[in-house]
Design a protein around this motif. Structure first.
Motif, PDB file in Angstrom:
ATOM      1  N   ALA A  57       0.833  -1.208   0.000  1.00  0.00           N
ATOM      2  CA  ALA A  57       0.000   0.000   0.000  1.00  0.00           C
ATOM      3  C   ALA A  57       0.868   1.258   0.000  1.00  0.00           C
ATOM      4  CB  ALA A  57      -0.922   0.003   1.216  1.00  0.00           C
ATOM      5  N   HIS A  58       2.069   1.142   0.514  1.00  0.00           N
ATOM      6  CA  HIS A  58       3.028   2.259   0.496  1.00  0.00           C
ATOM      7  C   HIS A  58       4.413   1.630   0.524  1.00  0.00           C
ATOM      8  CE1 HIS A  58       4.351   6.401   0.979  1.00  0.00           C
ATOM      9  NE2 HIS A  58       5.203   5.992   1.905  1.00  0.00           N
ATOM     10  N   ARG A  66       8.467  10.155  11.601  1.00  0.00           N
ATOM     11  CA  ARG A  66       7.536  10.384  10.494  1.00  0.00           C
ATOM     12  C   ARG A  66       8.179   9.972   9.185  1.00  0.00           C
ATOM     13  NH1 ARG A  66       9.257  14.994   7.899  1.00  0.00           N
ATOM     14  NH2 ARG A  66      10.573  16.415   9.090  1.00  0.00           N
ATOM     15  N   SER A  67       7.414  10.008   8.091  1.00  0.00           N
ATOM     16  CA  SER A  67       7.932   9.635   6.780  1.00  0.00           C
ATOM     17  C   SER A  67       8.611  10.846   6.136  1.00  0.00           C
ATOM     18  CB  SER A  67       6.784   9.159   5.888  1.00  0.00           C
ATOM     19  OG  SER A  67       6.131   8.058   6.479  1.00  0.00           O
ATOM     20  N   PHE A  69       9.351  11.709   2.968  1.00  0.00           N
ATOM     21  CA  PHE A  69       8.935  11.103   1.699  1.00  0.00           C
ATOM     22  C   PHE A  69      10.013  11.137   0.625  1.00  0.00           C
ATOM     23  CE2 PHE A  69       4.821  12.207   3.683  1.00  0.00           C
ATOM     24  CZ  PHE A  69       4.280  10.937   3.700  1.00  0.00           C
ATOM     25  N   TRP A 128      -5.281  -5.417  -2.238  1.00  0.00           N
ATOM     26  CA  TRP A 128      -6.498  -5.430  -1.409  1.00  0.00           C
ATOM     27  C   TRP A 128      -6.068  -5.229   0.033  1.00  0.00           C
ATOM     28  CZ3 TRP A 128     -10.610  -9.959  -1.772  1.00  0.00           C
ATOM     29  CH2 TRP A 128     -11.788  -9.548  -1.169  1.00  0.00           C
ATOM     30  N   LEU A 129      -5.782  -3.981   0.377  1.00  0.00           N
ATOM     31  CA  LEU A 129      -5.221  -3.651   1.683  1.00  0.00           C
ATOM     32  C   LEU A 129      -6.126  -4.089   2.836  1.00  0.00           C
ATOM     33  CD1 LEU A 129      -3.172  -2.264   3.556  1.00  0.00           C
ATOM     34  CD2 LEU A 129      -4.271  -0.085   3.034  1.00  0.00           C
ATOM     35  N   ALA A 130      -7.429  -3.804   2.716  1.00  0.00           N
ATOM     36  CA  ALA A 130      -8.344  -4.124   3.823  1.00  0.00           C
ATOM     37  C   ALA A 130      -8.295  -5.611   4.136  1.00  0.00           C
ATOM     38  CB  ALA A 130      -9.770  -3.697   3.472  1.00  0.00           C
ATOM     39  N   ARG A 133      -5.003  -6.678   5.790  1.00  0.00           N
ATOM     40  CA  ARG A 133      -5.004  -6.347   7.218  1.00  0.00           C
ATOM     41  C   ARG A 133      -5.830  -7.356   8.013  1.00  0.00           C
ATOM     42  NH1 ARG A 133      -4.038  -1.345   9.313  1.00  0.00           N
ATOM     43  NH2 ARG A 133      -6.045  -1.228  10.365  1.00  0.00           N
ATOM     44  N   GLN A 240       8.115   5.236  12.276  1.00  0.00           N
ATOM     45  CA  GLN A 240       8.556   4.762  10.959  1.00  0.00           C
ATOM     46  C   GLN A 240       9.766   3.835  11.095  1.00  0.00           C
ATOM     47  OE1 GLN A 240       7.019   4.979   7.951  1.00  0.00           O
ATOM     48  NE2 GLN A 240       5.331   5.813   9.152  1.00  0.00           N
ATOM     49  N   ARG A 243       8.322   0.514  11.891  1.00  0.00           N
ATOM     50  CA  ARG A 243       7.804  -0.144  10.689  1.00  0.00           C
ATOM     51  C   ARG A 243       8.948  -0.778   9.897  1.00  0.00           C
ATOM     52  NH1 ARG A 243       6.348   2.093   5.405  1.00  0.00           N
ATOM     53  NH2 ARG A 243       4.874   0.691   4.374  1.00  0.00           N
TER      54      ARG A 243
ATOM     55  N   ARG B  72       0.866  15.636   4.197  1.00  0.00           N
ATOM     56  CA  ARG B  72       0.383  14.967   2.984  1.00  0.00           C
ATOM     57  C   ARG B  72      -1.126  14.726   3.057  1.00  0.00           C
ATOM     58  NH1 ARG B  72       2.194   9.543  -0.215  1.00  0.00           N
ATOM     59  NH2 ARG B  72       4.092  10.706  -0.516  1.00  0.00           N
ATOM     60  N   GLU B 130      -2.108   3.217   5.024  1.00  0.00           N
ATOM     61  CA  GLU B 130      -1.131   2.721   4.040  1.00  0.00           C
ATOM     62  C   GLU B 130       0.237   2.485   4.665  1.00  0.00           C
ATOM     63  OE1 GLU B 130      -1.177   5.761   1.072  1.00  0.00           O
ATOM     64  OE2 GLU B 130      -3.204   5.282   0.402  1.00  0.00           O
ATOM     65  N   SER B 133       3.559   8.149   7.935  1.00  0.00           N
ATOM     66  CA  SER B 133       3.200   9.050   9.034  1.00  0.00           C
ATOM     67  C   SER B 133       3.639  10.469   8.722  1.00  0.00           C
ATOM     68  CB  SER B 133       3.905   8.635  10.335  1.00  0.00           C
ATOM     69  OG  SER B 133       3.718   7.272  10.609  1.00  0.00           O
ATOM     70  N   VAL B 134       2.815  11.433   9.113  1.00  0.00           N
ATOM     71  CA  VAL B 134       3.210  12.837   9.062  1.00  0.00           C
ATOM     72  C   VAL B 134       2.862  13.461  10.418  1.00  0.00           C
ATOM     73  CG1 VAL B 134       3.111  13.255   6.571  1.00  0.00           C
ATOM     74  CG2 VAL B 134       1.016  13.373   7.914  1.00  0.00           C
ATOM     75  N   ILE B 135       3.549  14.556  10.742  1.00  0.00           N
ATOM     76  CA  ILE B 135       3.315  15.222  12.022  1.00  0.00           C
ATOM     77  C   ILE B 135       2.870  16.649  11.751  1.00  0.00           C
ATOM     78  CG2 ILE B 135       4.430  16.059  14.140  1.00  0.00           C
ATOM     79  CD1 ILE B 135       6.223  13.550  14.020  1.00  0.00           C
ATOM     80  N   GLY B 246     -14.751  -2.642   3.724  1.00  0.00           N
ATOM     81  CA  GLY B 246     -14.078  -3.776   4.342  1.00  0.00           C
ATOM     82  C   GLY B 246     -12.998  -3.415   5.347  1.00  0.00           C
ATOM     83  N   TYR B 247     -12.714  -2.126   5.519  1.00  0.00           N
ATOM     84  CA  TYR B 247     -11.715  -1.731   6.523  1.00  0.00           C
ATOM     85  C   TYR B 247     -12.323  -1.828   7.920  1.00  0.00           C
ATOM     86  CZ  TYR B 247      -8.477  -0.209   2.968  1.00  0.00           C
ATOM     87  OH  TYR B 247      -7.611  -0.202   1.914  1.00  0.00           O
ATOM     88  N   GLN B 248     -11.452  -2.005   8.906  1.00  0.00           N
ATOM     89  CA  GLN B 248     -11.918  -2.204  10.276  1.00  0.00           C
ATOM     90  C   GLN B 248     -12.491  -0.912  10.859  1.00  0.00           C
ATOM     91  OE1 GLN B 248      -8.833  -3.029   9.168  1.00  0.00           O
ATOM     92  NE2 GLN B 248      -8.626  -5.229   9.426  1.00  0.00           N
TER      93      GLN B 248
END
Lengths: 292, 253
Positions: A57-58, A66-67, A69, A128-130, A133, A240, A243, B72, B130, B133-135, B246-248
């Motif tokens: 997904a990413h 944080r990311s 980017f 199909w991310l959902a 998960r 991050q 992750r 973002r 996804e 993360s952003v702050i 379908g997401y939680q």
């Protein structure tokens, strides 16, 4: 259990051994261990596939809270040439690799498509991310519960202290063991019935390092858990980073898996598989050894 | 020897078959009605466990040095409905946040009225489902204060957020929270990002902040808030636009 339990029942040899060898069958893995081994194997397979689905997904990893980017340390992406051909590009730091067909760009229904890991590596196959998960969190619970059961069982039966923690003699022989592994020389006889020192270290590292680590880093990614695990998130440098480390532990499992399968094959695939399914493991000793 | 060979071949085939069934089977199971429900049951366990472990604990707040240069935006970034365009053209001067449903005092609050309520500013992390993360620094009013004004009735269980942005399927974005999150001190209705008026890509004029959950819970372009006893009869019935896909519903993980 790697050591030969005292109540091991010698099973009559299935085939007539050559004159100088003695073949006996020991009860190597107890039923609870065998069950937990296979639950664990299924969990890891599904967690890996669904984890790669979530990663897709990413498909980029960062260090820090944080990311950043523009500065992922790892990314799976794509470029398009003037003719319109897609190229998969894997970036690690400042290095670029063309990984078309597997990473960055791979075929979906016969069409080259931009996606991190290919459909054959992800659960579910399509993006199909959902659903990824849903698979991941369900089997994460089973993985954790199974892991806790294993730990308690291993403590209770002294499997941990007797079979997994290297003995002093093991540590002294570590140089020899490394050499033997490199030369694909494997122990025979009674020595084959117990875990060797590299095996013990590998199991401990993968169980407590990768297993414990991957769960903790998974929890450190949860925004809700971060309200009480802030110290852990900060310890590794941020969400991050957590992750990234979660991903690296998963890669650690793959590395372990490949070596594990390799060793299973070179030390007798039939014997090994039977021992982890039925518990019974055959040991062949030459008469010489038995007199030692 | 023959027997052993046969047994080996069987074990090898069994292993290969198990692998293929496992991977292909996961795709097939994902398409059934029942398997996703079974898999989804783990979320209830996660929700219960995480709630018990963290209760009302506060999300980490960061320093100004940690703020992302660009916050973002994701999902809708420029709602096109004429209603929203008209409000935006006038700088949202005519905007009113409706608060209704199971409340004793329905409200229609202008931005000026919201700003007149006690404010909270917090620098918190935003985690997208996804993975990134952003702050950012957020200023707004605690949702609890608005709820205290409206006074939910005893039967109210959930807070539903209705939005201006239309999604691909034509329906408008919506989300919902339970009371534990709705009354959490860091749950804000925010109108300011990084010290400036909330930009349209980030949800102007007003958006939800729930820093202990993932980004899709934090509805942008808020139109109104409804208190309900159940969200089963709203849109797809799962409590939010992405939940209906379908997401939680519980997005703390």
């Amino acid at each position: 259990m790697a050591s030969i339990p005292e109540d091991a029942v010698p099973v009559p040899p299935v085939e007539t051994p050559p004159a100088q060898t003695l073949r006996r069958v020991v009860y190597r893995h107890t039923l609870p261990l065998r069950i937990m081994h296979w639950i664990n194997a299924i969990c890891l397979l599904i967690l890996l596939g669904s984890g790669l689905q979530i990663f897709n997904a990413h498909p980029a990893l960062y260090w820090g809270q944080r990311s950043h980017f523009t500065h992922p340390w790892l990314s799976l992406g794509a470029t398009q040439s003037a003719s319109g051909t897609l190229h998969g590009v894997t970036r690690i730091g400042s290095h670029r690799f063309d990984t078309t067909g597997v990473l960055g760009v791979s075929k979906v229904d016969g069409q080259p498509t931009v996606r991190g890991f290919p459909t054959w590596a992800t659960i579910p196959g399509p993006q199909w991310l959902a659903m990824g998960r849903a698979w991941h969190f369900f089997f994460a619970w089973i993985f954790v519960i199974n892991g806790v059961c294993f730990f308690l069982y291993a403590l209770w039966t002294r499997h941990l202290t007797r079979d997994l923690v290297p003995t002093r003699r093991d540590w002294r022989g570590i140089g020899r063991s490394i050499l033997d592994h490199a030369l694909l020389k494997h122990p025979h006889g009674a020595e084959a019935a117990r875990y060797n020192v590299l095996q013990r270290i590998a199991y401990l590292v993968v169980i407590f390092g990768c297993g414990g680590g991957v769960v903790l880093m998974g929890l450190a990614m949860s925004p809700r858990m971060d309200s009480v695990l802030g110290w852990l998130v900060d310890l590794v440098g941020g969400r991050q980073s957590a992750r990234s480390i979660h991903f690296l532990f998963a890669m650690g499992f793959i590395a372990f898996f490949l070596i594990h399968i390799f060793e299973v094959i070179v030390t007798g695939v039939g014997n090994n598989l039977r021992s982890i399914i039925t518990g019974r493991y055959a040991i062949t000793e030459t008469r010489d050894e038995t007199h030692q | 020897m023959k027997l052993i060979n046969k047994r080996r071949r069987f074990l090898r085939d069994a292993l290969a078959l198990t692998g293929a069934v496992a991977l292909g089977g996961c795709d097939k199971l994902s398409q059934t009605d029942w398997a996703p429900k079974v898999l989804g049951s783990a979320t209830a366990l996660s929700h219960a466990a995480q709630s018990a472990l963290s209760r009302n604990a506060m999300a980490r707040e960061y320093s100004e040095a940690d703020i992302s240069p660009v916050f973002r935006p994701n999902g809708s970034t420029d709602p096109q409905s004429s209603e929203y365009r008209v409000l935006a053209a006038n700088g949202f001067a005519d905007y009113r946040l409706g608060v209704g449903g199971l409340v004793a005092h329905p409200l229609a609050l202008s931005l000026a009225e919201l700003r007149a309520l006690p404010n909270r500013t917090q620098i918190t992390r935003h985690d997208c489902v996804e993975g990134w993360s952003v702050i950012g620094q957020w200023t707004g009013v605690q949702l609890s204060r608005v709820l205290d004004l409206a006074q939910p009735t005893k039967t109210a269980r959930y807070v539903v957020f209705r939005c201006f942005d239309a999604m691909d399927d034509g329906s408008e974005y919506y989300e919902s929270l339970g009371f534990d999150d709705a009354y959490h001190p860091q749950t804000l209705l925010a109108w300011e990002l990084n010290g400036r008026t909330l930009p349209i890509p980030n949800g102007a004029p007003l958006r939800l902040r729930v820093p202990r959950q993932l980004g899709y819970k934090m509805a942008k372009y808020l139109r109104r808030i409804d208190l309900v006893a159940s969200f089963k009869d709203i849109e797809g019935g799962a409590g939010g636009y992405w939940e209906d896909q379908g997401y939680q519903w519980y997005a703390g993980i």
